[in-house]
Design a protein around this motif. Structure first.
Motif, mmCIF file in Angstrom:
data_model
loop_
_atom_site.group_PDB
_atom_site.id
_atom_site.type_symbol
_atom_site.label_atom_id
_atom_site.label_comp_id
_atom_site.label_asym_id
_atom_site.label_seq_id
_atom_site.Cartn_x
_atom_site.Cartn_y
_atom_site.Cartn_z
ATOM 1 N N ASN A 289 0.811 -1.224 0.000
ATOM 2 C CA ASN A 289 0.000 0.000 0.000
ATOM 3 C C ASN A 289 0.842 1.271 0.000
ATOM 4 O O ASN A 289 0.452 2.287 -0.573
ATOM 5 N N TRP A 293 -0.736 2.198 -3.526
ATOM 6 C CA TRP A 293 -2.015 2.932 -3.410
ATOM 7 C C TRP A 293 -1.733 4.404 -3.715
ATOM 8 O O TRP A 293 -1.175 5.120 -2.896
ATOM 9 N N TYR A 300 -8.619 4.871 0.914
ATOM 10 C CA TYR A 300 -8.419 3.456 1.221
ATOM 11 C C TYR A 300 -9.397 3.105 2.343
ATOM 12 O O TYR A 300 -9.027 2.852 3.484
ATOM 13 N N VAL A 309 -11.379 -0.214 -3.738
ATOM 14 C CA VAL A 309 -10.411 -1.055 -3.038
ATOM 15 C C VAL A 309 -10.406 -2.469 -3.618
ATOM 16 O O VAL A 309 -9.344 -3.077 -3.808
ATOM 17 N N TYR A 312 -8.453 -2.640 -6.778
ATOM 18 C CA TYR A 312 -7.022 -2.559 -6.438
ATOM 19 C C TYR A 312 -6.500 -3.931 -6.020
ATOM 20 O O TYR A 312 -5.429 -4.372 -6.466
ATOM 21 N N ILE A 334 -2.920 2.356 5.610
ATOM 22 C CA ILE A 334 -1.918 2.289 4.554
ATOM 23 C C ILE A 334 -0.586 1.763 5.064
ATOM 24 O O ILE A 334 0.047 0.930 4.445
#
Length: 868
Positions: A289, A293, A300, A309, A312, A334
């Motif tokens: 992450n 991310w 998130y 999410v 992802y 994260i």
């Protein structure tokens, strides 16, 4: 299934038979492969006339073929002879050959089994097991063969590296520059040697907090073409782990490092070596992450951005689904932070249970279609009732998966959610964490141990976090690793073991000991634990200096267990500076002990062979001399000896420069950095050292005759009627002979039954006077097997036992000081009716308690005094 699990489910008589077979198998595995005096029926792997020819059948798994190349290279390192490689039984492959193959995937192994020349039945269906056997007249025209047969590809790989180790190639030959001894003849003892299955199914390391060592070294020294920890670095790591019989890696994930999957070759190299990739507690579904991310952190959020999410996560599962991996389920923030979105624990539990279902649907879709009957469109958390019953009581929601390993790491705040009722799918492995300082936080109950997914452990040998980090040297004693991990294994944690090893260097010893236990939980016990360091040093440096090196390392662990070099300040970040509470005598004794230790390692350094000096510097000299200088710097500074303190500081800087610039010709440039390396994460690291403005005030030792100190190991141990006993654990604790109750799975004993049913320690104590005195029991800061407190009982003579309770206060100020001092003190008022000799008894009514020593205050001790 492990022998321990089998025994637990069978009648006692059959269990005893299996236990005996297990002992025979272990003895067979430990029989030396390499024989120094070859007999006529032994197998000559290499000699001055040449080397045996290796045979690999067409279609051999590439990971096995690569390990065979390593074994051939190792034979050349030792004997200076290069073994040839063939892919069929050609005339060039006779009269002696080495056959490496996987049972069930080799026509040659099938022939040997069919002709009853080799019994491979134990490998059928086994996990990562292998047989090394000398077979006579295996094939027409072949006099004998050395067969390395694996139950699967890693079994065959481990077999290759077992032979490498037997001929003298250390697992650390590259990572610590351990020299390879030369031998003119390499002969493998005739017979069949069986190994496996491992005690723990998935065993490995987490590269973490790599900002100050592994990443800059890889980026600037070893892998500049990538400028990062990339496929070249991981290839070296994977080889090391296979030599140590590990199979799993959680990759580096700090902001300094690009995500593992950023470099497509990384996962291909992992597969080429046969390594299982996973990801940490904060990185579900193999996603990094921190690096991957790219949306705002607040997005998130599974409550408000579920589809985003999921997309992802799905991208990674689809990309990696064909590779061997352990999928981390759940969700945190994260980077090692709380989950974003839910506001209450009840909401967090509902959200996590929905996350489990959705993640398992992705696994079913992209990894293995038959994974489970997960309903992908389960109700959202918003649709659930306040107590979550519409989700949690829906049977299809938590369904069973089949074959794809999945884990849920109950780290930090997530452990509290589990304790409040979070439901984890039955086949998912629950991984318990330690408290970041080597003391495991949770243990499965007897009822929980029926879960098909089982349990694992995430353990720290290095840590960035509060109350204070330890990122520089590796000072966790092997004895503590043994006590905690053995206890965890007894409570069912046999599925996944991961050690946070930081930069890997200089955690070589702790890493290997952890992985040795994971491979064979019975290899080390309280009876032979003291032989680990002598055996390890003899392997790395030969027998001549092994005893002295082991003794130096043992003292290194003893002194640094009392206070790690990274914790040499007695104030926490954002607190005012304060002096250490050690008495003047304690400070002097500590400095003298380190001075003696440093003198020993300095002397020994001059006696090491030139080819051993690089390895000796990395594995022994730097950590020992570095910790000695760190203590000299701190305590001489406290005493006002600024010149001596500054000299020690300069010595540390120079020592580290030598590590980075001179050792192994500069091979490790950038690997070693003094703590603190910079001002990052200042709220959880010691301050950069500066000499105090003035010397601290004198702290006198307590007057003679004001206390009685008794080391726990000096008590006489009396087992319970059922055989439960206080057991000495050598090299554990400040006294190095702490005691704990074994087996660790015994249920708590009621105080009223303590005298009749509990194991007890007993010691004759001579009291100078009658009165009421304070008994201080010094315990290791372990966590209880159940509940929130450590409990034991104390009695004098025939008086009824008194209960002693020490609340852990996990995360609180007492806990923080406890892990930094490696001790917690439980106190009891002890009534002594008359002067003279009395029997002091300590009853073990709860497992998990580790007693280090007892100090009886007769008047004059200060609360901060740690005792002699």
């Amino acid at each position: 299934m492990s022998h321990a699990m089998i025994r637990a489910s069978l009648p006692i008589r059959l269990a005893l038979v299996l236990s005996a077979l297990a002992c025979i198998e272990q003895l067979s595995a430990q029989t030396a492969l390499l024989t120094p005096s070859p007999r006529a029926d032994d197998f000559i792997l290499a000699n001055q006339q040449g080397a045996a020819v290796f045979v690999l059948e067409p279609g051999t798994d590439p990971a096995v073929a690569r390990a065979v190349d390593d074994l051939r290279a190792d034979i050349e390192r030792v004997s200076n002879v290069v073994p040839a490689l063939r892919h069929e039984l050609s005339p060039a492959a006779r009269p002696a050959l080495v056959l490496v193959a996987v049972a069930g995937k080799s026509s040659l192994l099938d022939r040997l089994a069919a002709e009853k020349k080799l019994d491979l039945r134990a490998l059928v269906g086994a996990w990562e097991s292998f047989v090394i056997a000398v077979v006579h007249t295996p094939f027409p025209g072949v006099e004998r063969a050395l067969v390395i047969a694996g139950s699967d590809r890693r079994g065959a790989i481990y077999g290759c590296y077992e032979v490498s180790a037997a001929i003298g190639v250390s697992p650390w030959h590259w990572w610590a520059d351990v020299p390879v001894p030369k031998r003119s003849t390499l002969a493998i003892a005739t017979g069949t040697h069986r190994f496996g299955p491992p005690s723990v199914k998935y065993r490995g390391v987490f590269l973490n907090d790599e900002d100050w060592g592994l990443q800059p070294w890889a980026a600037k020294t070893f892998e500049p073409e990538t400028g990062d920890i990339g496929p070249k670095t991981y290839a070296k790591l994977f080889e090391l782990l296979l030599r140590l019989k590990a199979n799993t890696v959680w990759p580096a994930m700090h902001p300094t490092t690009r995500a593992f999957n950023h470099y497509p070759r990384n996962k291909e190299v992992a597969d080429a070596y046969g390594i299982v990739m996973g990801s940490s507690h904060a990185e579900p579904m193999l996603r990094n992450n921190v690096d991957e991310w790219t949306a705002p952190k607040e997005d998130y959020n599974y409550v408000t951005n579920r589809e985003g999410v999921l997309r992802y996560w799905e991208e990674r599962v689809a990309e990696n689904g064909r590779y061997e991996a352990i999928y981390t389920l759940g969700m945190r923030g994260i980077h090692d932070s709380n989950m974003v979105g839910p506001k209450t624990d009840a909401e967090r539990i509902r959200t996590l249970e929905r996350v489990f279902a959705d993640q398992r649907a992705l696994i079913a879709r992209h990894v293995r279609p038959e994974v489970g009957r997960v309903i992908p469109n389960a109700p959202s958390p918003d649709a659930a009732t306040d107590d979550g019953r519409r989700i949690r009581d829906n049977p299809p929601y938590l369904t069973r998966s089949d074959g794809t390993p999945q884990m849920f790491c109950a780290y930090k705040e997530v452990l509290d959610l589990y304790r409040q009722g979070l439901r984890v799918p039955d086949d998912v492995t629950i991984v318990w964490p330690d408290d970041n300082f080597g003391y495991i936080r949770n243990f499965a109950t007897a009822a929980e141990r029926g879960r098909s997914g089982g349990f694992g452990i995430y353990y720290h040998l290095s840590y960035l976090g509060r109350p204070l980090s330890y990122l520089w040297l590796s000072t966790t004693p092997p004895a503590l690793v043994w006590e905690e991990m053995h206890k965890a294994y007894q409570h069912g944690a046999d599925r996944i073991w991961i050690a946070n090893v930081g930069d890997l260097k200089p955690a070589e010893i702790g890493t290997e000991f952890f992985l040795q236990m994971a491979w064979d939980i019975d290899r080390w016990s309280a009876d032979n634990l003291a032989t680990f360091l002598p055996e390890w040093t003899a392997r790395e440096f030969g027998p001549q200096h092994a005893s002295e090196i082991a003794s130096i390392l043992d003292e290194y662990y003893r002194l640094n267990f009392q206070r790690r070099p990274e914790h040499l300040q007695w104030w926490l970040p954002k607190q005012p500076r304060r002096a250490s509470p050690l008495t003047d005598g304690e400070v002097q004794a500590r400095l003298e002990a380190f001075a003696r230790l440093r003198a020993r390692v300095e002397t020994l350094r001059t006696h090491m062979r030139p080819d051993q000096r690089d390895a000796f510097f990395q594995l022994v000299y730097y950590p020992v001399a570095g910790s000695a200088l760190a203590n000299q710097r701190f305590f001489e500074g406290e005493r006002g000896n600024k010149d001596a303190a500054r000299a020690a500081d300069a010595g540390l800087v120079e020592l580290t420069r030598v590590y980075n610039e001179q050792i192994a010709g500069g091979k490790w440039r950038g690997m070693m950095t003094l703590e603190p390396a910079d001002k990052q994460w200042a709220s959880m690291r010691i301050e950069a050292w500066t000499p105090p403005d003035s010397a601290r005030a004198p702290v006198p030792d307590p007057p003679p005759g004001t206390f009685i100190a008794i080391e726990a190991g000096s008590f006489a141990s009396h087992p319970s009627p059922t055989g439960v006993t206080w057991m000495r654990v050598p090299r554990l604790g400040r006294t190095r002979e702490a005691v704990t109750v074994l087996p660790a799975t015994v249920a708590d004993i009621d105080l009223a039954a303590a005298e009749a049913s509990a194991p007890r320690l007993e010691h004759a104590v001579n009291f100078p006077a009658a009165g009421e005195f304070t008994l201080q029991a010094y315990l290791l800061p372990t966590h209880p097997i159940s509940g929130t407190a450590l409990r034991f009982a104390v009695a004098l003579d025939d008086a009824p036992p008194q209960l002693v309770t020490l609340e852990i206060g996990d995360g609180g100020p007492e806990w923080a000081q406890g892990v930094l001092n490696a001790t917690r003190v439980a106190r009891l008022r002890l009534a002594v009716p008359q002067a003279g000799e009395h029997a002091l008894k300590i009853y073990g009514i709860q497992t998990g308690v580790v007693l280090d020593k007892v100090v009886i205050d007769l008047g004059g001790l200060t609360p901060s005094y740690l005792g002699p």
